[in-house]
Design a protein around this motif. Structure first.
Motif, PDB file in Angstrom:
ATOM      1  N   UNK A  10     -11.903   3.743  40.982  1.00 51.95           N
ATOM      2  CA  UNK A  10     -10.803   4.720  41.849  1.00 51.95           C
ATOM      3  C   UNK A  10     -11.645   5.830  42.672  1.00 51.95           C
ATOM      4  N   UNK A  11     -11.389   5.986  43.794  1.00 46.41           N
ATOM      5  CA  UNK A  11     -11.928   6.995  44.488  1.00 46.41           C
ATOM      6  C   UNK A  11     -10.924   7.956  45.143  1.00 46.41           C
ATOM      7  N   UNK A  12     -11.137   9.198  45.011  1.00 52.59           N
ATOM      8  CA  UNK A  12     -10.030  10.315  45.416  1.00 52.59           C
ATOM      9  C   UNK A  12     -10.047  10.004  47.218  1.00 52.59           C
ATOM     10  N   UNK A  13      -8.768  10.253  47.467  1.00 51.02           N
ATOM     11  CA  UNK A  13      -8.283  10.198  48.920  1.00 51.02           C
ATOM     12  C   UNK A  13      -9.029  11.427  49.613  1.00 51.02           C
ATOM     13  N   UNK A  14      -9.327  11.415  50.836  1.00 48.37           N
ATOM     14  CA  UNK A  14      -9.818  12.502  51.633  1.00 48.37           C
ATOM     15  C   UNK A  14      -9.744  13.841  51.100  1.00 48.37           C
ATOM     16  N   UNK A  15      -8.203  14.219  50.883  1.00 49.13           N
ATOM     17  CA  UNK A  15      -7.891  15.609  50.806  1.00 49.13           C
ATOM     18  C   UNK A  15      -7.399  15.807  49.469  1.00 49.13           C
ATOM     19  N   UNK A  16      -7.233  14.686  48.566  1.00 51.19           N
ATOM     20  CA  UNK A  16      -6.946  14.674  47.197  1.00 51.19           C
ATOM     21  C   UNK A  16      -5.636  15.358  47.089  1.00 51.19           C
ATOM     22  N   UNK A  17      -4.812  15.307  47.774  1.00 54.64           N
ATOM     23  CA  UNK A  17      -3.430  15.969  47.656  1.00 54.64           C
ATOM     24  C   UNK A  17      -1.979  14.738  47.773  1.00 54.64           C
ATOM     25  N   UNK A  18      -1.264  15.293  47.170  1.00 57.92           N
ATOM     26  CA  UNK A  18       0.067  14.622  47.222  1.00 57.92           C
ATOM     27  C   UNK A  18       0.533  14.149  48.758  1.00 57.92           C
ATOM     28  N   UNK A  19      -0.100  14.886  49.569  1.00 63.31           N
ATOM     29  CA  UNK A  19       0.375  14.621  50.946  1.00 63.31           C
ATOM     30  C   UNK A  19      -0.556  13.531  51.594  1.00 63.31           C
ATOM     31  N   UNK A  20      -1.360  12.895  50.900  1.00 63.93           N
ATOM     32  CA  UNK A  20      -1.976  11.582  51.269  1.00 63.93           C
ATOM     33  C   UNK A  20      -0.954  10.251  50.988  1.00 63.93           C
ATOM     34  N   UNK A  21      -0.057  10.869  50.306  1.00 69.03           N
ATOM     35  CA  UNK A  21       0.944   9.625  50.278  1.00 69.03           C
ATOM     36  C   UNK A  21       1.856   9.640  51.377  1.00 69.03           C
ATOM     37  N   UNK A 173      -3.426  32.921  33.787  1.00 76.78           N
ATOM     38  CA  UNK A 173      -2.695  32.632  34.871  1.00 76.78           C
ATOM     39  C   UNK A 173      -2.524  30.952  35.011  1.00 76.78           C
ATOM     40  N   UNK A 174      -1.425  30.744  35.116  1.00 84.87           N
ATOM     41  CA  UNK A 174      -1.225  29.101  35.635  1.00 84.87           C
ATOM     42  C   UNK A 174      -1.057  29.065  37.036  1.00 84.87           C
ATOM     43  N   UNK A 175      -0.392  28.064  37.592  1.00 79.60           N
ATOM     44  CA  UNK A 175      -0.339  27.945  39.030  1.00 79.60           C
ATOM     45  C   UNK A 175       0.259  26.414  39.293  1.00 79.60           C
ATOM     46  N   UNK A 176      -0.013  26.187  40.627  1.00 85.58           N
ATOM     47  CA  UNK A 176       0.398  24.768  41.001  1.00 85.58           C
ATOM     48  C   UNK A 176      -0.904  23.975  41.789  1.00 85.58           C
ATOM     49  N   UNK A 177      -0.974  22.718  41.192  1.00 85.80           N
ATOM     50  CA  UNK A 177      -1.970  21.831  41.745  1.00 85.80           C
ATOM     51  C   UNK A 177      -1.687  20.800  42.182  1.00 85.80           C
ATOM     52  N   UNK A 178      -2.505  19.920  42.862  1.00 84.43           N
ATOM     53  CA  UNK A 178      -2.274  18.647  43.309  1.00 84.43           C
ATOM     54  C   UNK A 178      -3.533  17.708  43.416  1.00 84.43           C
ATOM     55  N   UNK A 179      -3.469  16.234  43.516  1.00 83.55           N
ATOM     56  CA  UNK A 179      -4.239  15.413  43.285  1.00 83.55           C
ATOM     57  C   UNK A 179      -4.007  14.256  43.816  1.00 83.55           C
ATOM     58  N   UNK A 180      -4.833  13.187  44.275  1.00 82.93           N
ATOM     59  CA  UNK A 180      -4.438  11.949  44.454  1.00 82.93           C
ATOM     60  C   UNK A 180      -5.731  11.088  44.425  1.00 82.93           C
ATOM     61  N   UNK A 181      -5.100   9.596  44.113  1.00 81.98           N
ATOM     62  CA  UNK A 181      -6.228   8.921  44.209  1.00 81.98           C
ATOM     63  C   UNK A 181      -5.505   7.290  44.929  1.00 81.98           C
ATOM     64  N   UNK A 182      -6.499   6.553  45.542  1.00 83.02           N
ATOM     65  CA  UNK A 182      -6.223   5.310  46.339  1.00 83.02           C
ATOM     66  C   UNK A 182      -6.989   4.220  45.749  1.00 83.02           C
ATOM     67  N   UNK A 183      -6.152   3.306  45.279  1.00 81.35           N
ATOM     68  CA  UNK A 183      -6.848   2.182  44.893  1.00 81.35           C
ATOM     69  C   UNK A 183      -6.209   0.817  45.289  1.00 81.35           C
ATOM     70  N   UNK A 304      -1.332  -0.677  36.757  1.00 79.77           N
ATOM     71  CA  UNK A 304      -2.451   0.081  37.406  1.00 79.77           C
ATOM     72  C   UNK A 304      -1.702   1.471  38.101  1.00 79.77           C
ATOM     73  N   UNK A 305      -0.652   1.187  38.783  1.00 85.86           N
ATOM     74  CA  UNK A 305       0.112   2.513  39.323  1.00 85.86           C
ATOM     75  C   UNK A 305       0.389   3.326  38.158  1.00 85.86           C
ATOM     76  N   UNK A 306       0.956   3.023  37.096  1.00 89.53           N
ATOM     77  CA  UNK A 306       1.215   3.879  35.887  1.00 89.53           C
ATOM     78  C   UNK A 306      -0.217   4.587  35.429  1.00 89.53           C
ATOM     79  N   UNK A 307      -1.189   3.746  35.269  1.00 88.90           N
ATOM     80  CA  UNK A 307      -2.606   4.636  35.060  1.00 88.90           C
ATOM     81  C   UNK A 307      -2.970   5.592  35.837  1.00 88.90           C
ATOM     82  N   UNK A 308      -2.803   5.260  37.273  1.00 90.63           N
ATOM     83  CA  UNK A 308      -3.205   6.298  38.183  1.00 90.63           C
ATOM     84  C   UNK A 308      -2.177   7.368  38.051  1.00 90.63           C
ATOM     85  N   UNK A 309      -0.973   7.178  37.844  1.00 87.08           N
ATOM     86  CA  UNK A 309       0.063   8.343  37.855  1.00 87.08           C
ATOM     87  C   UNK A 309      -0.348   9.344  36.892  1.00 87.08           C
TER      88      UNK A 309
END
Length: 344
Positions: A10-21, A173-183, A304-309
């Motif tokens: 697996x490799x991260x999408x360019x911006x590593x964000x949910x908006x990569x979807x 402090x907590x916060x909000x974060x995002x990430x993405x993976x493309x396979x 695989x999708x569940x593992x990526x999630x």
């Protein structure tokens, strides 16, 4: 399935964000009167939705309609907000914004946007009379775009704290974060607002990143080990925590599959928060499938999708606290992960 051979990884999408979807937009609203806000995830073309609630004290809206056997097949947005149950009012603003643009379900007498929602409890941070409302939700939609969303002290994560088992004065402090993976041509992304009762753990190192601090406030306590030693926690008010978020994919999924994706995405919370899904958390994860990439023999299947999630949820949770910054509200000073890391 050559794309899933043992030599691939697996490799991260360019911006590593949910908006990569494809088909996902995100917008934040930040209240300037105190640390609180809301975050909207828009799917203007509609998306198949699912949800899984694991915490014992959730604050949610329109989650029942996501059950596989119920009528509605697509949603048009998800609202995440601070302000506890009052923050659910932000959903009204998102619905109005979408309706004005003709986005929603045709119900003959109008266009009805479907916007399920979840909230977290950030009322200790300043004057609790200020919380997200309809105007906040509308403003979040106005700010929505396909650009990588801001992380840390923004939107639904603006007033989030983590590590509160030994008192808010020893939290971080907590916060909000995002990430993405493309396979294999399929992208899975997550957006997590982390306001957990427990500590946030880096799954790759098993080290605490942020959470309850020692009595002097200078070091991480490690809640798991403290509990095993028998250290006494502070009395807890139910529902005063909660991690909420969305996992999204551009794959074509059914409602049954979307609900399974939401269910397994909680594995990511279990890897990155300890303790998690407690009686004082309302942990809720939504799943969205925008359907831009049909599943086929050449694309990853549900396993695989569940593992990526689970993976992107864990990554987004850690990023939420690493991106957070310290805040001071009245006499309460809440440090961030960077503060303790700088002290060594």
């Amino acid at each position: 399935m050559p794309s899933l051979s043992s030599s691939s990884s697996p490799s991260p999408s360019p911006s590593g964000a949910i908006t990569d979807v494809a088909g996902i937009e995100v917008g934040h609203f930040n209240d300037t009167r105190r640390p609180t806000g809301c975050t909207v995830i828009l799917t203007r073309d509609g998306a198949v939705g699912g949800v899984d609630v694991r915490g014992a004290a959730p604050g949610t809206r329109e989650t029942d309609l996501l059950a596989p056997g119920n009528l509605v097949q697509q949603v048009h947005g998800i609202m995440l907000a601070g302000g506890s149950a009052w923050g659910l009012a932000a959903t009204e603003g998102a619905m109005r914004w979408l309706e004005e643009r003709g986005v929603g379900m045709d119900v003959r007498f109008g266009t009805l946007p479907i916007v399920p929602s979840a909230v977290l409890f950030d009322l200790p941070m300043g004057d609790a009379r200020f919380r997200p409302d309809a105007a906040s939700g509308y403003a979040a939609c106005e700010a929505a775009s396909t650009a990588p969303p801001a992380e840390g002290n923004v939107g639904a994560g603006a007033g989030a704290l983590v590590g509160k088992l030994f008192g808010v004065d020893r939290a971080m402090k907590g916060g909000i974060g995002t990430a993405s993976i493309t396979v294999g041509g399929i992208t899975v992304g997550a957006l997590i607002a982390c306001n957990a009762l427990g500590d946030v753990i880096d799954p790759d190192t098993a080290q605490v990143v942020a959470g309850a601090r020692t009595a002097d406030g200078l070091r991480l306590l490690d809640t798991r080990r403290a509990l095993m030693r028998g250290e006494l926690t502070k009395p807890l008010l139910a529902g005063t925590n909660t991690t909420i978020g969305v996992v999204a994919t551009d794959a074509v999924l059914t409602k049954v599959q979307a609900n399974r994706l939401a269910m397994t995405a909680h594995d990511g919370l279990a890897r990155s928060i300890n303790p998690v899904h407690t009686m004082s958390d309302g942990d809720t994860l939504f799943a969205l499938a925008t359907g831009h990439v049909p599943l086929s023999d050449a694309t990853p299947g549900m396993t695989v999708l569940c593992a990526l999630a689970a993976e992107v949820v864990a990554q987004a949770t850690v990023r939420a606290v690493r991106a957070a910054r310290s805040v001071s509200v009245g006499d309460l000073h809440i440090p961030c992960a960077g503060d303790l890391a700088a002290r060594g």
